[in-house]
Write an enzyme that holds these catalytic residues in place. Structure first.
Site, PDB file in Angstrom:
ATOM      1  N   SER A   1      56.754  35.038  41.853  1.00  0.00           N
ATOM      2  CA  SER A   1      57.174  36.372  42.240  1.00  0.00           C
ATOM      3  C   SER A   1      57.835  37.068  41.062  1.00  0.00           C
ATOM      4  CB  SER A   1      58.155  36.307  43.416  1.00  0.00           C
ATOM      5  OG  SER A   1      58.676  37.592  43.701  1.00  0.00           O
ATOM      6  N   SER A   2      57.475  38.338  40.851  1.00  0.00           N
ATOM      7  CA  SER A   2      58.122  39.125  39.799  1.00  0.00           C
ATOM      8  C   SER A   2      59.546  39.493  40.192  1.00  0.00           C
ATOM      9  CB  SER A   2      57.321  40.402  39.532  1.00  0.00           C
ATOM     10  OG  SER A   2      57.310  41.237  40.681  1.00  0.00           O
ATOM     11  N   GLN A   3      59.899  39.356  41.463  1.00  0.00           N
ATOM     12  CA  GLN A   3      61.245  39.701  41.911  1.00  0.00           C
ATOM     13  C   GLN A   3      62.297  38.834  41.228  1.00  0.00           C
ATOM     14  OE1 GLN A   3      61.388  39.573  46.187  1.00  0.00           O
ATOM     15  NE2 GLN A   3      59.745  41.069  46.431  1.00  0.00           N
TER      16      GLN A   3
ATOM     17  N   SER B   1      52.072  40.484  39.255  1.00  0.00           N
ATOM     18  CA  SER B   1      52.806  41.755  39.415  1.00  0.00           C
ATOM     19  C   SER B   1      53.522  42.167  38.137  1.00  0.00           C
ATOM     20  CB  SER B   1      53.812  41.638  40.565  1.00  0.00           C
ATOM     21  OG  SER B   1      53.180  41.278  41.768  1.00  0.00           O
TER      22      SER B   1
ATOM     23  N   ASP C   1      51.163  44.156  47.304  1.00  0.00           N
ATOM     24  CA  ASP C   1      51.721  44.743  48.522  1.00  0.00           C
ATOM     25  C   ASP C   1      50.728  45.648  49.256  1.00  0.00           C
ATOM     26  OD1 ASP C   1      54.100  43.459  48.159  1.00  0.00           O
ATOM     27  OD2 ASP C   1      55.112  45.151  47.207  1.00  0.00           O
TER      28      ASP C   1
ATOM     29  N   ARG D   1      61.784  31.205  52.602  1.00  0.00           N
ATOM     30  CA  ARG D   1      61.297  31.828  51.370  1.00  0.00           C
ATOM     31  C   ARG D   1      61.865  31.097  50.154  1.00  0.00           C
ATOM     32  NH1 ARG D   1      61.219  38.251  51.411  1.00  0.00           N
ATOM     33  NH2 ARG D   1      59.788  37.787  49.691  1.00  0.00           N
TER      34      ARG D   1
ATOM     35  N   LYS E   1      55.984  36.065  51.559  1.00  0.00           N
ATOM     36  CA  LYS E   1      56.713  37.321  51.731  1.00  0.00           C
ATOM     37  C   LYS E   1      57.617  37.211  52.960  1.00  0.00           C
ATOM     38  CE  LYS E   1      54.654  39.565  48.325  1.00  0.00           C
ATOM     39  NZ  LYS E   1      55.383  40.149  47.168  1.00  0.00           N
TER      40      LYS E   1
END
Length: 338
Positions: free
Chosen positions: A69-71, A97, A213, A23, A240
């Site tokens: 990714s918003s993470q 996101s 998601d 990842r 993911k």
């Protein structure tokens, strides 16, 4: 954890399963290092495991791509109040996101952080969180499985608790889409009643960029009801905890494919880039954030002999395609053109 440990004094090693080591985390690591962190890679560049030396973070202003990714963005935001200068983030590229970013900011406000957002610019002032009574809302993402059950069954009711109609969770918007597939939502105080009815559509077209998601729940429901669909905004699903697109194909035995029209603008831009490269004789460097299909689609029509393509590893089918087309494959997801 990467962001949190970057400001906790000490030496830390952060690792995980083999899939976790695939990842990408370069975007977050580079951002943290620019803000004063000391993080390095122990194996492949851009991927876990990480070696982290916790220290005080200076903070400041940074640009960060928001298309992966918003993470990453939420991770930076949550530690931002404890940076000496606070933090200003300027989001670049397509923002995926975005609702998750807004949810992070709202929760930070409720715990005392001074934050603000104007479109693609987010600011966090230095400060501290305060302890407050807080009730955690039930998870709208997990609720999708109960909607899915009713959509497939075509009859019955399910009652859920702890969900809010006016929720800060972006996935709460799913109720509108499930109604199209025949599942209605009724709010009764602290309860949410789901009831099955006849689908309103015979085909589902939807952009899931704000609810990625939920793609699997909707894909399975559509397949079981034999409703054809076209889902957009699914670029992040390949990176993911598993390749969720490939998982759907393998586990359900269904015929999914990437719609080529989705890449039309990217293909046009790459063709323009290749044209300049051929005129100048310079190598082409391509940073691919999702599939290699854009690259292959163009190279089939416009062969080019110089350049390096950086892509996410783990796409075995695409790797075989690259080899069949005469390209050399390197370790760590690097494809070198002959």
């Amino acid at each position: 954890l990467t962001a949190y440990l970057s400001r906790i004094i000490g030496k830390w090693v952060l690792t995980g399963s083999e899939r976790m080591k695939q990842r990408p985390i370069r975007v977050l690591v580079e951002a943290l290092n620019r803000l004063g962190a000391r993080i390095g890679y122990l194996e492949n560049e851009g991927f876990p495991p990480l070696e982290i030396y916790g220290s005080r973070l200076v903070g400041g202003s940074i640009d960060i791509p928001a298309s992966v990714s918003s993470q990453y963005i939420s991770a930076l935001l949550m530690i931002a109040p404890y940076m000496e200068k606070g933090l200003e983030i300027r989001l670049t590229g397509k923002v995926v996101s975005s609702s998750y970013i807004d949810m992070t900011l709202q929760i930070m406000r409720e715990f005392g952080a001074e934050v603000g957002r104007e479109d693609t610019v987010i600011g966090v002032k230095p400060g501290e969180y305060r302890s407050v009574p807080y009730r955690v809302e039930s998870d709208w993402s997990a609720a999708s499985y109960f909607y899915e059950l009713l959509a497939i069954a075509g009859e019955g009711e399910i009652i859920l608790t702890g969900l809010k109609e006016k929720s800060m969770q972006g996935d709460s918007r799913q109720t509108v889409v499930w109604r199209k597939l025949g599942v209605r939502t009724c709010y009764e105080g602290d309860l949410v009643r789901l009831s099955a009815a006849k689908p309103e559509i015979d085909r589902l077209d939807y952009d899931f960029v704000e609810m990625p998601d939920l793609v699997q729940s909707f894909a399975v429901a559509c397949c079981m009801r034999r409703i054809p669909f076209l889902f957009r905004g699914v670029e992040t699903l390949r990176i993911k905890e598993t390749d969720r697109i490939q998982a759907l194909i393998e586990e359900c035995g269904i015929d999914l494919y990437w719609d080529k029209s989705y890449y039309r603008e990217q293909i046009k831009a790459f063709e323009h880039q290749l044209g300049i490269a051929k005129e100048t004789g310079l190598p082409v460097i391509i940073h691919s954030r999702d599939s290699l299909e854009v690259i292959f689609e163009v190279l089939k029509k416009h062969p080019y002999t110089r350049g390096i393509l950086h892509c996410f590893p783990g796409n075995a089918a695409e790797a075989r395609q690259a080899i069949d087309m005469g390209y050399l494959l390197g370790i760590g997801g690097v494809v070198t053109f002959k």
